[in-house]
Design a protein around this motif. Structure first.
Motif, PDB file in Angstrom:
ATOM      1  N   PRO A  83       0.770  -1.269  -0.058  1.00  0.00           N
ATOM      2  CA  PRO A  83       0.113  -0.047  -0.034  1.00  0.00           C
ATOM      3  C   PRO A  83       0.904   1.282  -0.050  1.00  0.00           C
ATOM      4  CG  PRO A  83       0.086  -0.813   1.959  1.00  0.00           C
ATOM      5  CD  PRO A  83       0.873  -1.703   1.327  1.00  0.00           C
ATOM      6  N   LEU A  84       2.205   1.180   0.098  1.00  0.00           N
ATOM      7  CA  LEU A  84       2.909   2.276  -0.221  1.00  0.00           C
ATOM      8  C   LEU A  84       3.249   2.948  -1.395  1.00  0.00           C
ATOM      9  CD1 LEU A  84       5.842   0.938   2.672  1.00  0.00           C
ATOM     10  CD2 LEU A  84       3.736   2.437   2.896  1.00  0.00           C
ATOM     11  N   ALA A  85       2.866   2.498  -2.486  1.00  0.00           N
ATOM     12  CA  ALA A  85       3.238   2.889  -3.841  1.00  0.00           C
ATOM     13  C   ALA A  85       2.505   4.213  -4.259  1.00  0.00           C
ATOM     14  CB  ALA A  85       2.392   1.634  -4.671  1.00  0.00           C
ATOM     15  N   GLU A  86       1.659   4.564  -3.610  1.00  0.00           N
ATOM     16  CA  GLU A  86       1.219   6.030  -3.766  1.00  0.00           C
ATOM     17  C   GLU A  86       0.924   6.920  -2.373  1.00  0.00           C
ATOM     18  OE1 GLU A  86      -1.395   5.430  -7.713  1.00  0.00           O
ATOM     19  OE2 GLU A  86      -2.518   5.158  -5.966  1.00  0.00           O
ATOM     20  N   LYS A  87       1.142   8.156  -2.573  1.00  0.00           N
ATOM     21  CA  LYS A  87       0.855   8.744  -1.285  1.00  0.00           C
ATOM     22  C   LYS A  87       0.228  10.325  -1.592  1.00  0.00           C
ATOM     23  CE  LYS A  87       3.371  10.217   2.764  1.00  0.00           C
ATOM     24  NZ  LYS A  87       2.930   9.532   3.728  1.00  0.00           N
ATOM     25  N   VAL A  88      -0.588  10.680  -1.002  1.00  0.00           N
ATOM     26  CA  VAL A  88      -1.106  12.129  -1.188  1.00  0.00           C
ATOM     27  C   VAL A  88      -0.197  13.210  -0.662  1.00  0.00           C
ATOM     28  CG1 VAL A  88      -3.096  13.527  -0.831  1.00  0.00           C
ATOM     29  CG2 VAL A  88      -3.479  11.214  -1.515  1.00  0.00           C
ATOM     30  N   VAL A  89       0.194  13.835  -1.681  1.00  0.00           N
ATOM     31  CA  VAL A  89       1.018  15.153  -1.086  1.00  0.00           C
ATOM     32  C   VAL A  89       0.723  16.446  -1.779  1.00  0.00           C
ATOM     33  CG1 VAL A  89       3.298  16.144  -1.064  1.00  0.00           C
ATOM     34  CG2 VAL A  89       2.982  13.535  -1.240  1.00  0.00           C
ATOM     35  N   GLY A  90       0.235  17.382  -1.047  1.00  0.00           N
ATOM     36  CA  GLY A  90      -0.240  18.579  -1.467  1.00  0.00           C
ATOM     37  C   GLY A  90      -1.714  18.481  -2.079  1.00  0.00           C
ATOM     38  N   GLY A  91      -2.257  17.397  -1.769  1.00  0.00           N
ATOM     39  CA  GLY A  91      -3.813  17.259  -2.508  1.00  0.00           C
ATOM     40  C   GLY A  91      -3.631  16.311  -3.825  1.00  0.00           C
ATOM     41  N   PHE A 120      12.253   7.771   1.060  1.00  0.00           N
ATOM     42  CA  PHE A 120      11.064   7.587   0.321  1.00  0.00           C
ATOM     43  C   PHE A 120      10.841   9.076  -0.152  1.00  0.00           C
ATOM     44  CE2 PHE A 120       8.818   4.173   3.075  1.00  0.00           C
ATOM     45  CZ  PHE A 120       9.880   3.318   2.963  1.00  0.00           C
ATOM     46  N   TYR A 121      10.435   8.999  -1.479  1.00  0.00           N
ATOM     47  CA  TYR A 121      10.051  10.520  -2.233  1.00  0.00           C
ATOM     48  C   TYR A 121       8.929   9.891  -3.194  1.00  0.00           C
ATOM     49  CZ  TYR A 121      13.029   8.415  -5.786  1.00  0.00           C
ATOM     50  OH  TYR A 121      13.744   7.706  -6.722  1.00  0.00           O
ATOM     51  N   CYS A 122       8.308  11.349  -3.442  1.00  0.00           N
ATOM     52  CA  CYS A 122       7.293  11.013  -4.440  1.00  0.00           C
ATOM     53  C   CYS A 122       7.451  12.362  -5.564  1.00  0.00           C
ATOM     54  CB  CYS A 122       5.925  11.751  -3.836  1.00  0.00           C
ATOM     55  SG  CYS A 122       5.342  10.486  -2.598  1.00  0.00           S
ATOM     56  N   PRO A 123       7.924  12.159  -6.694  1.00  0.00           N
ATOM     57  CA  PRO A 123       8.032  12.872  -7.665  1.00  0.00           C
ATOM     58  C   PRO A 123       6.689  13.468  -8.425  1.00  0.00           C
ATOM     59  CG  PRO A 123       9.025  10.796  -8.351  1.00  0.00           C
ATOM     60  CD  PRO A 123       8.331  10.616  -7.286  1.00  0.00           C
ATOM     61  N   ASP A 124       6.832  14.703  -8.489  1.00  0.00           N
ATOM     62  CA  ASP A 124       5.466  15.189  -9.065  1.00  0.00           C
ATOM     63  C   ASP A 124       5.940  15.838 -10.321  1.00  0.00           C
ATOM     64  OD1 ASP A 124       3.571  17.043  -9.889  1.00  0.00           O
ATOM     65  OD2 ASP A 124       3.005  17.678  -7.705  1.00  0.00           O
ATOM     66  N   ARG A 125       5.657  15.137 -11.410  1.00  0.00           N
ATOM     67  CA  ARG A 125       6.139  15.567 -12.827  1.00  0.00           C
ATOM     68  C   ARG A 125       5.540  16.717 -13.309  1.00  0.00           C
ATOM     69  NH1 ARG A 125       5.604   9.450 -15.324  1.00  0.00           N
ATOM     70  NH2 ARG A 125       6.945   8.572 -13.802  1.00  0.00           N
ATOM     71  N   THR A 126       4.205  16.841 -12.907  1.00  0.00           N
ATOM     72  CA  THR A 126       3.599  18.143 -13.221  1.00  0.00           C
ATOM     73  C   THR A 126       4.323  19.326 -12.999  1.00  0.00           C
ATOM     74  OG1 THR A 126       1.520  16.927 -13.511  1.00  0.00           O
ATOM     75  CG2 THR A 126       1.198  19.327 -13.424  1.00  0.00           C
ATOM     76  N   ASP A 127       4.496  19.499 -11.678  1.00  0.00           N
ATOM     77  CA  ASP A 127       5.128  20.588 -10.955  1.00  0.00           C
ATOM     78  C   ASP A 127       6.401  20.554 -11.046  1.00  0.00           C
ATOM     79  OD1 ASP A 127       2.518  21.802 -10.627  1.00  0.00           O
ATOM     80  OD2 ASP A 127       2.095  20.982  -8.581  1.00  0.00           O
TER      81      ASP A 127
END
Length: 77
Positions: free
Chosen positions: A28-36, A53-60
């Motif tokens: 269940p760690l494959a996705e995370k809500v960051v900044g909505g 652990f990190y979440c790349p936001d390709r859009t921003d």
């Protein structure tokens, strides 16, 4: 750590340097809500079992570091 910071800044999804140390986490760690936003969550293994652990936001074009653990985190097993 500065080499990792630079790699995350320039190419957070590039696994060519060491594919066994950088990968997307499994559910269940494959996705995370960051900044909505629901983002893919990745990890980079540091020597000695530590993880970033990190979440790349390709859009921003932002990489959100969500956790740094200098020991192997149980939830990533």
């Amino acid at each position: 750590m500065s080499a990792l910071r630079e790699r995350l800044r320039l190419c957070p999804l590039d696994r060519s340097e060491n594919p066994n140390r950088t990968h997307q986490l499994k559910p269940p760690l494959a996705e995370k809500v960051v900044g909505g936003k629901k983002l893919q969550q990745w990890q980079h293994e540091l020597s000695g079992g530590g993880r970033v652990f990190y979440c790349p936001d390709r859009t921003d074009r932002i990489v959100w570091v969500t956790k740094v653990d200098l020991t192997h985190p149980k939830e990533a097993e």
